[in-house]
Design a protein around this motif. Structure first.
Motif, short mmCIF file in Angstrom:
data_model
loop_
_atom_site.label_atom_id
_atom_site.label_comp_id
_atom_site.label_asym_id
_atom_site.label_seq_id
_atom_site.Cartn_x
_atom_site.Cartn_y
_atom_site.Cartn_z
N THR A 72 22.04 71.38 60.81
CA THR A 72 21.49 72.19 59.74
C THR A 72 20.98 73.52 60.28
O THR A 72 21.23 74.58 59.69
CB THR A 72 20.32 71.44 59.06
OG1 THR A 72 20.76 70.12 58.79
CG2 THR A 72 19.88 72.10 57.79
N VAL A 94 8.92 71.09 64.16
CA VAL A 94 10.34 71.07 63.75
C VAL A 94 10.61 71.99 62.56
O VAL A 94 11.75 72.38 62.32
CB VAL A 94 10.83 69.64 63.42
CG1 VAL A 94 11.01 68.84 64.67
CG2 VAL A 94 9.94 68.96 62.42
N TYR A 117 22.30 66.02 72.46
CA TYR A 117 21.93 66.89 73.58
C TYR A 117 21.73 66.08 74.86
O TYR A 117 21.20 64.98 74.83
CB TYR A 117 20.63 67.63 73.26
CG TYR A 117 20.75 68.66 72.16
CD1 TYR A 117 21.52 69.81 72.34
CD2 TYR A 117 20.09 68.49 70.96
CE1 TYR A 117 21.62 70.76 71.33
CE2 TYR A 117 20.18 69.44 69.95
CZ TYR A 117 20.95 70.57 70.14
OH TYR A 117 21.06 71.50 69.16
N1 LIG Z 1 19.65 74.03 70.01
C1 LIG Z 1 18.45 74.00 69.45
N2 LIG Z 1 17.49 74.86 69.80
C2 LIG Z 1 16.26 74.85 69.26
N3 LIG Z 1 15.90 73.98 68.32
C3 LIG Z 1 16.83 73.07 67.91
C4 LIG Z 1 18.13 73.05 68.45
N4 LIG Z 1 18.82 72.05 67.85
C5 LIG Z 1 18.00 71.47 66.99
N5 LIG Z 1 16.80 72.09 67.01
C6 LIG Z 1 15.65 71.77 66.19
O1 LIG Z 1 15.63 70.37 65.99
C7 LIG Z 1 15.27 70.07 64.65
C8 LIG Z 1 16.38 69.26 64.00
O2 LIG Z 1 17.53 70.07 63.87
P1 LIG Z 1 18.49 69.97 62.60
O3 LIG Z 1 17.70 69.68 61.37
O4 LIG Z 1 19.36 71.15 62.61
O5 LIG Z 1 19.31 68.69 63.00
P2 LIG Z 1 20.44 67.97 62.19
O6 LIG Z 1 21.53 67.74 63.17
O7 LIG Z 1 20.78 68.73 60.95
O8 LIG Z 1 19.72 66.60 61.86
P3 LIG Z 1 19.88 65.65 60.59
O9 LIG Z 1 21.23 65.04 60.69
O10 LIG Z 1 18.78 64.64 60.80
O11 LIG Z 1 19.67 66.50 59.39
C9 LIG Z 1 15.02 71.38 63.97
O12 LIG Z 1 13.65 71.65 64.02
C10 LIG Z 1 15.77 72.38 64.82
O13 LIG Z 1 15.17 73.65 64.75
#
Ligand SMILES: Nc1ncnc2c1ncn2[C@@H]1O[C@H](COP(=O)(O)OP(=O)(O)OP(=O)(O)O)[C@@H](O)[C@H]1O
Length: 795
Positions: free
Chosen positions: A372, A328, A512
């Motif tokens: 993020t 991640v 998703y």
């Molecule tokens: N569309 C995507 N394609 C590839 N990787 C993704 C995608 N969406 C999320 N990820 C991966 O999933 C992980 C979590 O994403 P991210 O931290 O952006 O989520 P978030 O919505 O900000 O979560 P939180 O609310 O817990 O902070 C990261 O490693 C990110 O790279």
């Protein structure tokens, strides 16, 4: 807050340039020391109105008559008058001043303020590019820019004199006006125009030839725009260079046998973090989801010689590559399924930066939905555009609610990002308030990513209010990207009235679907040689996660763990094979292969570890491997501990999660959790929960059942420690209810196990509770628990 006009006598005539503005303390009494109101002077009656001897009554009558359709040609404050086309000093923060030409006068109806539009001069200090800026600047030199901005008349601080170098030398042969003259600190030389963002200058001109009055403003603007490079206009050279660029395209190849959802060809962006985006500019090609090309020049390349150097990625094993790419913390080359969200954030930010306006975007969505990652990707691409001189420069800062010990620290972090000074949070707040409410025409925009906003809100709502409010202030140029898990956090914490006034732009990131998760996992596995993850396994993992949460982080974690399991199996299989054939010459090769990663044959395919027996399929991630990874995740010590909790603790956690979901705030008051438990109990159809709550109610009424009562007596001293000191009635009632239901005992047990944190803050009357583990862990462990099923613990 409008700047005050009162100045102390200590401020004596000094002038020098600092931070883009002219730093001057003026002894000048041009505006006087009394705060007269500003008044308009209208077209034809200007002469009448400006007559110093006219009585206020006469002036007012003249003004009233004049205001009927006549243009404003000047503004007056007491004895001070400034007209259209005049060059004036504007008071900025501290003792700084800006110099501008008045282009227009108007009334800001909304704010009820008299305003003027200015064409700005820039000082040398304002030009950020150290490498391309001119070094022949004079101490009092200004460059005319084609930048305009409006400010209240209250910021005008006197008149300025601008002239050519020739005229200046003629008038002031000693190089500056006498200290006691009225001109001291107010005379400037202008011999060039400049675009401070692209650091391009016009040819030299005598000022008097290009500007004499307001009528010259359009021509002057034209001259500056024509002879300098605008940031967003791409010159023919840039377009020519574009042709020389390499394009990195992810092939839609099927050579690994994994069926892929057809998708558009997409150029790879190897940007990692915003910082590295600055460093690693060579041979990059970017494409925004809207297919806008972001162009960066390719570095010079040498023709490769005969030696072939293997990159570390070729040497490392496919398992290692898969593990790294699924991690991640890895920054993916692309974010599939977030094109629309990317585009919205991108265009919003780009527009705000270009227009120099403030803006606030509120981004919400459940964990792991790429909030993020998307924002960071947008910022990285915008920074690349800045480097390509296609976008105005901006400052970027990330403030994470989880990482600040006190929400007020956000102020200090923001101030440090803006000015580089470390100050205390309270001092930073004062400085920021002043900074955002005083004019500073060409302040570089600042983009703030406020991540985990829910955490900043828990202790003090003023932090969230300020960060939402500042972007709306005229001079802030602050762009806030607030990221939270809850959709309506602003309404819940700031009241509907305030949050609707703030006019936030909202973007929601949905969880998703399983198709999307499949695509995400597949895209992360791109470039990994050998078919080490079976397509069915990817689909199975995606379906499992989508059914619960739609969380990409979780899907990636499961797949990564599955790859680890497969890797271990592959190694053990190799060992078995090796043991079975001790004398084969290939053994050495295999062992070497293991040491260096894996054996790749001539065509670069995985040789030693790919399953040769279709039945075993060891060393490949199959559905069973995913199942094993999920099982492991659910059988971690924490999961086991959660599942083994007594009913009261499970019910408490259900109440706490319900409360957190309801408020969107990461912590809750004990009494509120009790209320939630009651509500859940009423709705629940589970016999154990009913029995449990019934027993609690009896205790509440005084009919102590032995079990609960006994536990309470036993826990009394500990309860004292975590319950509020106050004797207020409502608190006592809450605590009594909590005790009666056995929930306080549950809280203590959970706190001792580190599953929740309990806190009675100094000076506060109520005990607060927050989760000490991820809420996902609780849902995972208890979502399908027979005792508490239906209490909202399933995701
Ligand atoms: N569309 C995507 N394609 C590839 N990787 C993704 C995608 N969406 C999320 N990820 C991966 O999933 C992980 C979590 O994403 P991210 O931290 O952006 O989520 P978030 O919505 O900000 O979560 P939180 O609310 O817990 O902070 C990261 O490693 C990110 O790279």
């Amino acid at each position: 807050m409008a700047p005050t006009r009162k100045r102390s006598r200590v401020e004596q005539a000094r002038q020098y340039l600092t931070g883009g503005a002219v730093f001057r303390d003026d002894s000048d009494d041009e505006l006087g020391y009394d705060d007269h109101p500003w008044e308009w002077v209208y077209g034809d009656d200007a002469a009448t109105q400006m007559t110093q001897n006219a009585t206020p009554r006469k002036r007012k009558a003249a003004e009233a008559a004049a205001s009927l359709g006549r243009p404003i040609v000047a503004a007056r404050m007491g004895r001070f008058v400034c007209r259209l086309g005049d060059t004036v000093l504007l008071k900025a923060e501290g003792s700084q001043a800006w110099v501008g030409i008045i282009c227009d006068f108007f009334e800001d109806i909304e704010e009820g303020e008299k305003m003027a539009k200015f064409m700005w001069f820039s000082s040398e200090k304002e030009i950020r590019s150290k490498s391309t800026k001119r070094t022949d600047f004079l101490a009092n030199e200004l460059y005319i820019s084609a930048a305009f901005d409006s400010n209240p008349l209250t910021t005008i601080n006197g008149t300025a004199k601008v002239m050519s170098l020739g005229e200046f030398q003629k008038e002031f042969p000693t190089g500056q006006p006498k200290k006691n003259s009225r001109d001291y600190g107010k005379v400037f030389v202008c011999r060039r125009g400049c675009n401070t963002r692209t650091t391009t200058y016009t040819d030299e001109f005598p000022w008097e030839d290009v500007y004499t009055s307001a009528a010259d403003i359009p021509a002057l603007q034209h001259l500056v725009e024509n002879q300098t490079k605008a940031t967003r206009k791409r010159g023919p050279r840039a377009q020519k260079d574009e042709g020389d660029l390499d394009e990195f395209v992810v092939p839609d190849s099927d050579d690994d046998g994994i069926p892929k959802t057809p998708r558009k060809r997409r150029k790879l962006n190897d940007a990692t973090t915003p910082t590295s985006a600055r460093k690693d500019l060579n041979a990059r090609k970017f494409l925004t989801p809207s297919h806008k090309r972001i162009v960066v020049k390719k570095a010079l390349e040498f023709t490769p010689l005969g030696t072939r150097v293997l990159s570390p990625s070729v040497l490392s094993s496919p398992f290692q590559m898969a593990r790294n790419q699924l991690h991640v913390s890895a920054v993916p080359a692309a974010l599939p399924c977030r094109e629309e969200e990317f585009q919205t954030v991108y265009s919003h930010l780009e527009a705000a930066i270009t227009e120099g306006t403030g803006s606030c975007i509120y981004i919400s969505g459940t964990p792991g939905t790429g909030k993020t990652a998307t924002v960071r990707e947008v910022v990285a691409q915008l920074q690349t555009q800045v480097l390509a001189e296609e976008l105005d420069d901006f400052i970027f800062i990330e403030i994470n609610g989880m990482k600040v010990t006190d929400p007020h620290q956000s102020y200090a972090l923001l101030w440090q990002a803006l000015r580089g000074d470390r100050v205390s949070p309270s001092h930073a707040l004062e400085l920021l308030e002043r900074e955002f409410s005083t004019p500073s025409p060409r302040r570089v925009p600042c983009v703030v990513l406020m991540d985990e906003l829910d955490q900043l809100v828990t202790k003090n709502q003023s932090v969230m209010y300020n960060f939402f409010n500042w972007p709306g202030l005229r001079h802030s140029r602050l762009i806030v990207l607030a990221v939270a898990n809850t959709m309506d956090l602003p309404e819940r914490t700031l009241s509907n009235k305030i949050s609707s006034r703030l006019g936030l732009t909202r973007i929601t990131f949905p969880g998703y679907t399983h198709d999307q998760l499949m695509l995400i996992i597949q895209s992360r596995l791109e470039g990994v040689p050998g078919n080490i993850v079976h397509p069915d396994a990817v689909q199975f993992a995606a379906r499992k996660v989508a059914a619960v949460s739609g969380d990409a982080r979780r899907a990636l974690d499961i797949c990564r763990r599955a790859v680890e399991i497969a890797e271990t199996e592959a190694i053990s299989r190799e060992d078995e094979d090796a043991a079975a054939q001790p004398a084969t010459p290939s053994r050495t090769g295999r062992n070497q292969g293991r040491a260096a990663g894996r054996v790749l044959n001539d065509t670069g395919e995985l040789d030693a570890i790919l399953p040769k027996r279709a039945t075993a399929r060891k060393g490949v991630v199959m559905i069973a491997t995913i199942k094993q990874a999920i099982n492991e995740a659910t059988s971690s010590p924490l999961q086991q501990a959660l599942r083994a909790l007594p009913l009261a603790s499970k019910v408490f956690l259900a109440g706490l999660l319900a409360r957190i979901r309801r408020t969107g705030i990461g912590e809750a008051v004990l009494g509120d959790v009790v209320d939630e438990v009651r509500k859940l109990g009423l709705m629940s159809e589970l016999q154990p929960v009913h029995d449990y709550l019934l027993a609690g109610r009896e205790v509440e009424k005084g009919e102590h059942t032995s079990a609960v009562g006994g536990a309470l007596t036993h826990l009394a001293p500990t309860l004292q420690a975590i319950t509020p000191r106050s004797k207020s009635l409502s608190v006592r009632r809450d605590n009594k209810a909590a005790r009666a239901l056995g929930l306080q005992a549950a809280a203590i047990e959970l706190a001792e196990a580190g599953i929740i944190g309990v806190e009675a803050r100094h000076g506060e009357r109520v005990g607060r509770v927050r989760l000490g583990v991820a809420d996902e862990e609780v849902r995972l462990a208890l979502g399908e628990d027979a005792e508490v099923r239906g209490l909202g613990l399933a995701s």
